[in-house]
Design a protein around this motif. Structure first.
Motif, PDB file in Angstrom:
ATOM      1  N   HIS A   8       1.287  -0.868  -0.058  1.00  6.48           N
ATOM      2  CA  HIS A   8      -0.017  -0.269  -0.037  1.00  6.48           C
ATOM      3  C   HIS A   8       0.567   1.532  -0.499  1.00  6.48           C
ATOM      4  O   HIS A   8       1.829   1.002   1.085  1.00  6.48           O
ATOM      5  CB  HIS A   8      -0.648   0.011   1.465  1.00  6.48           C
ATOM      6  N   ASP A  66       3.111  -2.371   4.226  1.00  6.17           N
ATOM      7  CA  ASP A  66       3.317  -4.234   3.668  1.00  6.17           C
ATOM      8  C   ASP A  66       1.689  -4.117   4.744  1.00  6.17           C
ATOM      9  O   ASP A  66       1.121  -4.988   4.767  1.00  6.17           O
ATOM     10  CB  ASP A  66       4.227  -4.995   3.831  1.00  6.17           C
ATOM     11  N   VAL A 125      -1.815  -3.209   5.939  1.00  4.33           N
ATOM     12  CA  VAL A 125      -3.042  -3.576   5.857  1.00  4.33           C
ATOM     13  C   VAL A 125      -3.781  -1.820   5.594  1.00  4.33           C
ATOM     14  O   VAL A 125      -4.257  -1.554   4.476  1.00  4.33           O
ATOM     15  CB  VAL A 125      -5.003  -4.004   6.192  1.00  4.33           C
ATOM     16  N   ALA A 126      -3.039  -1.379   6.398  1.00  8.02           N
ATOM     17  CA  ALA A 126      -3.450   0.777   6.435  1.00  8.02           C
ATOM     18  C   ALA A 126      -2.527   1.405   6.455  1.00  8.02           C
ATOM     19  O   ALA A 126      -2.267   2.297   7.404  1.00  8.02           O
ATOM     20  CB  ALA A 126      -4.295   0.758   7.913  1.00  8.02           C
ATOM     21  N   LYS A 150       3.471  -3.126  10.440  1.00  9.30           N
ATOM     22  CA  LYS A 150       2.514  -4.127  10.049  1.00  9.30           C
ATOM     23  C   LYS A 150       1.651  -3.699  11.614  1.00  9.30           C
ATOM     24  O   LYS A 150       1.080  -2.502  11.731  1.00  9.30           O
ATOM     25  CB  LYS A 150       2.857  -5.016   9.867  1.00  9.30           C
ATOM     26  N   LEU A 172      -1.584 -11.693   2.907  1.00  7.85           N
ATOM     27  CA  LEU A 172      -2.240 -10.028   2.602  1.00  7.85           C
ATOM     28  C   LEU A 172      -2.321 -11.089   1.047  1.00  7.85           C
ATOM     29  O   LEU A 172      -2.363  -9.786  -0.153  1.00  7.85           O
ATOM     30  CB  LEU A 172      -0.633  -9.654   2.538  1.00  7.85           C
ATOM     31  N   ARG A 203       5.902  -5.180  -6.919  1.00  7.39           N
ATOM     32  CA  ARG A 203       5.823  -4.207  -5.856  1.00  7.39           C
ATOM     33  C   ARG A 203       7.446  -4.083  -5.727  1.00  7.39           C
ATOM     34  O   ARG A 203       7.308  -2.293  -5.660  1.00  7.39           O
ATOM     35  CB  ARG A 203       4.540  -3.897  -5.017  1.00  7.39           C
ATOM     36  N   ARG A 213     -13.767   0.402   1.279  1.00 11.10           N
ATOM     37  CA  ARG A 213     -12.745  -0.565   1.980  1.00 11.10           C
ATOM     38  C   ARG A 213     -13.443   0.604   3.449  1.00 11.10           C
ATOM     39  O   ARG A 213     -13.174  -1.137   4.146  1.00 11.10           O
ATOM     40  CB  ARG A 213     -11.269  -0.163   2.053  1.00 11.10           C
ATOM     41  N   TYR A 259     -10.932  -3.914   5.891  1.00 11.64           N
ATOM     42  CA  TYR A 259      -9.890  -4.003   5.196  1.00 11.64           C
ATOM     43  C   TYR A 259     -10.023  -4.991   3.712  1.00 11.64           C
ATOM     44  O   TYR A 259      -9.074  -5.150   3.375  1.00 11.64           O
ATOM     45  CB  TYR A 259      -8.104  -3.352   5.118  1.00 11.64           C
ATOM     46  N   GLU A 281      -8.440  -8.369   2.919  1.00 10.90           N
ATOM     47  CA  GLU A 281      -6.847  -8.296   2.954  1.00 10.90           C
ATOM     48  C   GLU A 281      -6.643  -8.138   4.529  1.00 10.90           C
ATOM     49  O   GLU A 281      -6.182  -9.612   5.067  1.00 10.90           O
ATOM     50  CB  GLU A 281      -6.295  -7.369   2.487  1.00 10.90           C
TER      51      GLU A 281
END
Lengths: 391, 296
Positions: free
Chosen positions: A249, A318, A320-321, A326, B48, B109, B239, B269, B286
């Motif tokens: 992200h 990496d 989710v938010a 993490k 993930l 990525r 989301r 999410y 995710e």
């Protein structure tokens, strides 16, 4: 003769109207010290000794024996505030929560508008972080005239500014030739003065924010302007930054064909390194308005919840938010909690989704909640039965 | 490369037939949970899950696991088939697409590269495609259409790009004045649908590059993915709200379903929406580490 009779009737009528109220007021003041109801400014019902316009004498569902909730009671007479509450998108938290008496004394005060303290002192009680000593202070700030710029009850802007853009500043400052020359002759009507000038204070007389982008400080405008390069305007010098976005992200792709960097970074000046605002949340709010709206509604929230970069990696992550480390982010500050917490980690799977539990399973550090410690449910039962159904 | 991109008429026809029949069979009704990938008792774990690719011909699901650095395949009943990490070359993969010949395109990525993977030959090629002006493309999503044409979502300029066999940009699809950047796109026949998340708008283009229109959506918190059903309805994944919100072709709000949470029927999410060959709705979640599959 007729006039004398009329006068007598009117006097009797007035006495008959005043007497019961006066008698009731006397009853109230038998117990309640009248000294507490005196001041330079007295609320008109108090001045009229009309205690019963707000209080019930015997019982009430509301604290202080109020006839209605504090909010409903006040808004009943103060129509202008009621109009603000009904129509303005951004409300001052005490107004939104109906806590009028946090700022106003409902009986009497030495301050105008029945404020509990004089302007600045009152505001700094809650907005402690705003109280700073600057080398040079903006006059309304140093004088505590917060309401010169801020609307105390609500407005169209989340900072509760009375107006936005240059309109706010031009209410006091004249757009002079000298000022225009300082701004390279640009049309200043559409400018956002606060992007570069700190409205409270700074190190210089013009209150320009303290950290300058090198080309700006060197007046080398052509280093960035005159080319329509999008993100490459920045990457030409800061190409090493691009790798910091190589995560699941990231914050790229948020400005279309334009430059995503200036969505968060001011290309000219800022309050801290990276030309970011001192209040980092101000840079996040534009895109994450929904998160801020949820935060503001909730009763309990993480301290410094407006300092998004304490927990989030602002370029990419990496998690989710876009969390730092993490979901282990909480340990950055609360490492000692590991010793006495509910089991977490790979050996403690959440039965709802089979994922390892972590602090955020039970605490909503992001949005806050209506429960203590911003738990996601009542710590007495509601939260626990999510997993422990036989509890 | 030309050979890889060669047009497979039979596959396209089969796909079209599957889509057409599905539109008749699954016309309406409430959405119901069918299964999750991986099954809770399968012992398979996704770190993930960031994207899902569908093989409509073989009726298989391919899950992209960004944290695990792997592509995980499941059959039509959700049975685990295989996990593939391209010899350790996949580093934070975000998206994949399968060509009709079985080769894979994947977005890596961690290196901001595009990988071309030939599973049969166990060969991985790495590419860093560029714009005609020399700017590096930062791929976020990849898709291949029925003619094996390659499409990328680029994060540098927020645009959807069509690339030729030499990985040169032959077409760019982006929005107008208020454009903030696409966060997802879907290929449907000769049409491209792309979601501008921050502006909450869906743009439609022909593959040839003509702008066919745009609709603005109301009432969304943080839209991140879209799908378009056979009736032309838009399914938008919110989301932050944990919901799927359905809009009519003109952007009129129809209904929403699911909600934020960790149980079945709840999203934590979530990242992507994908319709499978029977127009079952697959939600890449995710936070909950699973793909929820729903039907009606």
């Amino acid at each position: 003769m007729l006039m004398t009779k009329m006068k007598t009737i009117l006097i009797l009528l007035a006495v008959s109207l005043v007497l019961p109220t006066a008698a009731l007021a006397v009853d109230c003041f038998k117990c309640h010290d009248t000294a507490e109801f005196k001041g330079r400014v007295v609320h008109s019902p108090v001045a009229d000794a009309d205690c019963l316009s707000c209080h019930g004498p015997h019982v009430s569902r509301h604290k202080k024996l109020l006839l209605q909730s504090e909010r409903d009671l006040c808004l009943q007479c103060h129509e202008q505030v009621a109009d603000t509450v009904a129509n303005k998108p951004a409300l001052h938290a005490p107004v939104r929560e109906g806590r009028c008496s946090s700022c106003h004394d409902p009986h009497a005060s030495a301050q105008k508008k029945l404020l509990r303290q004089s302007g600045g002192a009152l505001c700094f009680e809650c907005h402690e972080e705003t109280k700073q000593d600057y080398k040079v202070s903006h006059q309304p700030f140093s004088r505590g005239n917060c309401t010169s710029c801020h609307a105390a009850h609500g407005g169209d802007d989340n900072r509760l500014l009375k107006s936005v853009g240059s309109d706010l500043c031009f209410a006091c400052h004249n757009q002079s030739k000298k000022m225009e020359a300082k701004h390279l002759g640009q049309d200043m009507s559409g400018m956002d003065c606060l992007a570069c000038h700190h409205p409270h204070g700074g190190d210089s007389r013009n209150l320009v924010r303290s950290v300058s982008h090198a080309p700006f400080a060197e007046k080398n405008c052509q280093a960035c302007h005159g080319k329509d390069l999008g993100i490459d305007s920045c990457l030409t010098c800061h190409d090493d930054v691009l790798g910091s976005f190589n995560f699941a992200h990231n914050h790229l792709g948020i400005a279309g064909q334009g430059n995503p960097c200036i969505s968060c970074h001011n290309p000219h000046v800022g309050d801290q390194q990276g030309m970011l605002p001192a209040n980092i949340g101000a840079a996040c709010r534009d895109c994450h308005a929904d998160t801020f709206a949820r935060q503001e509604k909730n009763l309990h929230k993480h301290s410094n919840w407006n300092r998004c970069s304490d927990c989030h990696n602002l370029h990419g992550s990496d998690g989710v938010a876009m969390l730092k480390q993490k979901n282990d982010v909480c340990n950055l500050c609360h490492d000692q909690h590991k010793g006495f917490t509910h089991p977490i980690g790979d050996d403690a799977l959440d039965p709802r989704n089979n994922q390892p539990m972590d602090c955020l399973t039970c605490h909503n550090g992001n949005d806050g909640s209506d429960y203590r410690y911003f738990l996601r449910g009542s710590g007495e039962r509601g939260l626990c039965v999510q997993c422990h159904q036989s509890y | 490369m030309k050979k890889i991109m060669s047009f497979k008429m039979s596959a396209a026809v089969a796909m079209a037939m599957v889509l057409f029949s599905s539109s008749l069979l699954f016309a309406a009704g409430p959405w119901n949970y069918v299964r999750q990938l991986p099954a809770a008792d399968s012992g398979v774990k996704l770190g993930l899950p960031s994207a899902l690719s569908i093989d409509a011909v073989k009726q298989r699901y391919y899950v992209v696991d960004a944290e695990g650095g792997q592509l995980v395949s499941f059959d039509k009943d959700g049975k685990f088939l295989a996990a593939f990490n391209a010899g350790g070359e996949l580093k934070t993969p975000l998206s994949m697409a399968r060509t009709s010949s079985g080769a894979l395109w994947a977005v890596n990525r961690a290196s901001s590269e595009l990988l071309y993977i030939n599973p049969r030959q166990q060969k991985v090629q790495r590419f860093s495609p560029k714009y005609p002006d020399g700017a590096q493309i930062l791929p976020a999503k990849v898709a291949v259409d029925g003619k094996n044409r390659l499409f990328l979502l680029d994060q540098r300029r927020g645009a959807v790009l069509q690339l030729d066999d030499n990985l040169s940009v032959v077409q760019q699809y982006s929005g107008g004045k208020e454009f903030k950047g696409f966060v997802d796109f879907k290929l449907k026949g000769q049409q491209i649908w792309a979601l501008d998340g921050l502006s909450a708008a869906i743009h439609q283009f022909s593959v040839a590059g003509e702008v066919a229109g745009a609709v603005t959506l109301e009432g969304l918190e943080f839209p991140v993915s879209l799908e378009v059903d056979s009736a032309g309805q838009f399914y938008v994944l919110d989301r932050h709200a944990g919901t799927v919100v359905v809009f009519g072709p003109s952007g009129d709000l129809r209904f929403s379903f699911l909600g934020k949470g960790k149980r079945h029927g709840q999203l934590w999410y979530a990242k992507e929406l994908v319709f499978d060959w029977e127009e079952k709705l697959c939600v890449v979640d995710e936070g909950n580490g699973r793909i929820d599959i729903l039907t009606r």
